[in-house]
Enzyme design. Structure first.
Site, PDB file in Angstrom:
ATOM      1  CG  ASP A   6      -2.035   0.957   1.173  1.00 17.17           C
ATOM      2  OD1 ASP A   6      -2.454   1.318   0.061  1.00 17.17           O
ATOM      3  OD2 ASP A   6      -2.524   1.372   2.243  1.00 17.17           O
ATOM      4  CD  GLU A  28      -0.196   5.104  -4.344  1.00 19.14           C
ATOM      5  OE1 GLU A  28      -0.863   4.071  -4.506  1.00 19.14           O
ATOM      6  OE2 GLU A  28       0.159   5.507  -3.222  1.00 19.14           O
ATOM      7  CG  ASP A  64      -8.169   4.273  -0.035  1.00 19.23           C
ATOM      8  OD1 ASP A  64      -8.108   3.048   0.174  1.00 19.23           O
ATOM      9  OD2 ASP A  64      -7.315   5.072   0.376  1.00 19.23           O
TER      10      ASP A  64
END
Length: 802
Positions: free
Chosen positions: A401, A404, A475
């Site tokens: 997670d 990025e 999300d």
């Protein structure tokens, strides 16, 4: 006129837009050409009869390196000729014409049909360090793909940017999102092609946004480097693209089961309560996921001992119940003197740095953190060793997670340096591949440390991520529009080579209504990775929290998925072989049917080769559906519909519209509560009558090891041929012994008088009714009499005639 031309010449000489100019020198190889133009250097390479690579740069071409491309050029029969005007490259599938003045590229079929060409007058150009190629937009051209992009299936009229971003609770039109896959396909005049721009800087695509002249693709730095792919069938384009960027390995079988997640399940007693409640309610499930609260103050490679005093013991107990554990990992390593991982990272010199050698520090969940450089060999090797922390605790899934990568403020400085596997670069070039390289390091580390196949999930990635990881769409929100947008995101990921994909079923942000949750859980049974996940400030979203009726619906559909596990596992095997996704936009098999791109029907998709799924908002009473060419059977009552028609159907909150394609072959097993449990020894093969011959590759292995790569698998081709009135099971391949000893053949839509024989032996058979989700599919009025035939699952060829 002379004055006008002189003025234009002066203008072009002064323009800030630089074009290649005319071709000046060329060297012709066996299946490539290298050349210099007035202002650029380039190379065109034949990778296969159907794949052409084009490279252009303002300076001499640099290192030929890619994190995405693993496929090598094929030896290809190639003809290269030239005259004063052009160079022509011909294979048995394509003709490429390179005009010399000014330099431009056009692609044709071998019989002269134009597939794609540069827009004359624009071609490829540079504005500063940014480079863009402009393509003439053909009449009626449509565009699909680009991976994780919101909006309509048809990208025409829109523009998109690739810059991996943390976008909590994103809107359904937001761009960019978490992942970058710069690959799209164009469709026009009965032709289709693919273009993959392999450049990791920020890239931009324009499909007629704010202009009616061109489509374009470009990057904010680096060279123009793209692959052009042409095949007659769109599915073959995906196969060629995944030849270039790689295909997924076989996933662990448990990862195809139902996964129960929440942000967060803690302490240990709560995790065990969830596990026991799933079993008590007879909800089949295989996985429980732990979010950041399992850690000590969010520090990676730690356990909060007050919440999880004995992680290994907990995972032993979960395993006894048939559950695997997946844990979240973020890339940020907290700057804390004395912390084992932090200090070891400093010692091994694995963190990304500024020019002055100081590690970059950004703030995330644990506080101020340093970040491993996953673009370096030593950074990845260091991560491989850290993964042992999870293996020692009995964890078998790693959820990547915030990769990025995300920091509070979302503004990593451009001047942070990355190794980029030996060619130091800045954040501008490394940003979009950071998530891919983290997923790679997690996969490689888990494969080294675990005794079985790991499951890796990632939020971010780049082209080629399918080699290492599944991906989910981040999300999302508990809204109808997000459920349907999620379908399009997953279909687009499938078009872009990513088969193992997911969205947070039920919605992550916000609390779903009862009808929405019910609809979403039904849909979850027909997506590749079935993950129920919700945020900690929302209503609990386990199936039993929405009342008995919803519990029954959720249980039914999850149970159906487990009965379909042989079909689903075989479909994943197909993806490992040819790159065709599990979740398939109708554009793959019905490319030139214009209705599959209509907004009304763009959410319909195929789940493997057999099922067509038709999702709708939870507040709708009626929905309009479209049946492409062929024959389609209602999954629940067996009624038959002809293709090429639209129909309005009544909708229900306890039933997802699903149809089965005529000719389909669907293997099913008895209901189990976890893939750790063995089904009965009878495999049910459902065959739906159709007008054309069809084959299905049935596949088994142990579901957990890599022995299948050494031939320890069981595979056989099953063919239904209505013209020959035959059903044939080819001889089994591989060393693995099938669990199933018997085959029960279940035939839908066949003549009631049909009798079945294998050689001179008349098969045991029985007319009957097949109970399915509590609904009887026995419907003689709809010509869907169900017949059972029982045969032994011998490994030799089996031929049945009727």
């Amino acid at each position: 006129m002379l004055a006008y031309l002189l003025n234009m010449s002066d203008l072009l000489a002064q323009t800030p837009v630089l074009t290649p100019g005319k071709l000046e020198t060329v060297t012709i190889g066996e299946q490539d050409i290298t050349f210099k133009t007035t202002h650029a250097y380039g190379k065109v390479t034949v990778y296969s009869p159907s794949i052409i690579r084009v490279r252009l740069d303002k300076q001499a071409l640099g290192r030929d390196f890619s994190y995405a491309v693993v496929g090598e050029p094929h030896k290809t029969k190639t003809s290269i000729t030239q005259n004063d005007e052009a160079i022509t490259i011909t294979t048995d599938s394509l003709k490429v014409v390179l005009k010399k003045q000014p330099f431009s590229v056009a692609f044709y079929t071998t019989d002269g049909k134009l597939i794609n060409e540069d827009e004359q007058g624009l071609n490829t150009s540079w504005v500063g360090e940014a480079v863009t190629t402009y393509k003439k937009m053909q009449d009626g051209e449509h565009f699909i793909g680009l991976g994780e992009k919101t909006g309509n299936l048809d990208r025409k009229g829109n523009g998109y940017t690739n810059w991996n971003s943390d976008v909590y609770g994103y809107t359904i039109t937001q761009d960019p999102l978490y992942a970058t896959i710069p690959f799209y396909m164009g469709i026009h005049h009965g032709l289709n092609y693919g273009i993959f721009l392999d450049n990791t800087y920020q890239t931009d695509f324009n499909f007629g946004a704010s202009n009616n002249r061109f489509s374009s693709f470009g990057a904010r730095g680096g060279e123009m480097n793209y692959y052009f792919i042409y095949h007659k069938k769109l599915a073959d384009i995906i196969t060629s693209y995944t030849y270039l960027t790689g295909r997924m390995p076989m996933p662990p079988l448990w990862s195809l089961g139902y996964q129960q997640n929440r942000y967060s399940y803690y302490p240990e007693a709560e995790v065990m309560r969830i596990a026991h409640t799933l079993r008590e309610n007879k909800i089949p499930a295989d996985g429980i996921t732990l979010d950041i609260h399992y850690m000590d103050r969010y520090q990676l490679f730690t356990w909060d001992k007050s919440r999880f005093p004995d992680p290994s013991g907990m995972n032993v107990e979960l395993k006894k119940l048939g559950f695997k554990t997946t844990v979240i990992v973020d890339p940020g390593i907290k700057v804390e003197k004395g912390a084992a991982a932090y200090e070891d990272g400093l010692k091994k010199d694995v963190y990304i740095k500024y020019l002055d050698g100081q590690p970059y520090t950004g703030e995330v969940w644990p506080g101020w953190c340093n970040f491993p450089d996953f673009t370096s060999v030593k950074g990845r090797d260091w991560w491989h060793q850290q993964v042992k922390f999870f293996a020692d605790a009995g964890v078998t899934g790693i959820w990547n997670d915030m990769n990025e990568f995300s920091t509070w403020g979302q503004k990593v400085p451009d001047n942070v340096l990355f190794d980029y596997d030996g060619s130091t670069t800045t954040h501008l070039q490394a940003h979009n591949v950071y998530g891919l390289q983290m997923a790679r390091a997690s996969y490689e580390g888990a494969r080294q440390q675990l005794s079985e196949r790991p499951f890796i999930l990632s939020r971010s990635g780049y082209a080629g991520l399918q080699r290492y990881s599944a991906i989910w769409t981040g999300d999302n929100r508990a809204e109808d529009s997000h459920m349907l947008q999620g379908v399009r995101l997953l279909n687009s990921l499938g078009l872009s080579g990513v088969s193992f994909s997911a969205m947070d079923v039920g919605g992550f942000a916000g609390s779903a209504s009862i009808p929405l949750y019910s609809k979403w859980m039904q849909l979850g049974a027909f997506i590749p990775y079935f993950r129920n996940h919700s945020a900690n400030d929302t209503k609990s979203a386990e199936p039993w929290t929405f009342g008995k009726d919803v519990l029954d619906v959720a249980r039914n559909y999850i149970s159906l998925r487990y009965q379909l596990m042989p079909y689903l596992y075989s479909t994943f095997y197909e993806s490992t072989q040819n790159g065709i996704p599990v979740m398939r936009s109708l554009a793959i098999n019905y490319t030139f049917d214009p209705k599959v791109l209509y907004a009304d029907f763009q959410d319909q998709y195929e789940f493997g080769s057999a099922f067509m799924v038709m999702p709708f908002e939870s507040n709708k009473d009626y929905g309009k559906i479209y049946f492409p060419q062929g024959t389609w059977y209602d999954l629940y009552n067996g009624s038959k519909e002809n293709g090429g028609q639209e129909k309005v159907i009544a909708l229900s909150n306890d039933r997802l519209p699903v149809y089965v394609k005529g000719g389909s072959i669907i293997p099913m097993q008895s209901l189990i509560q976890t893939t750790a449990e063995q089904p009965t020894d009878t495999l049910s093969i459902h065959i739906y009558n159709g007008s054309t011959a069809n084959s299905f590759v049935y596949y088994e292995d142990d579901g957990k090891s890599f022995e299948y790569q050494k031939g320890d698998f069981y595979k056989r081709v099953i063919t239904f041929d209505p013209a020959k009135h035959s059903i044939i099971f080819d001889a089994a391949e591989g060393k693995y012994i099938s669990h199933f000893k018997n085959i029960r053949l279940i035939l839908h839509g066949f003549d009631q008088a049909a009798t079945f024989q294998s050689g001179n032996i008349k098969l045991t058979q029985e007319d009957g009714q097949f109970a399915y989700l509590g609904t009887d599919v026995h419907n003689p009025a709809a010509n869907c009499m169900v017949k059972y035939a029982f045969i032994s699952n011998s490994t030799g060829k089996i031929q049945l005639n009727y």
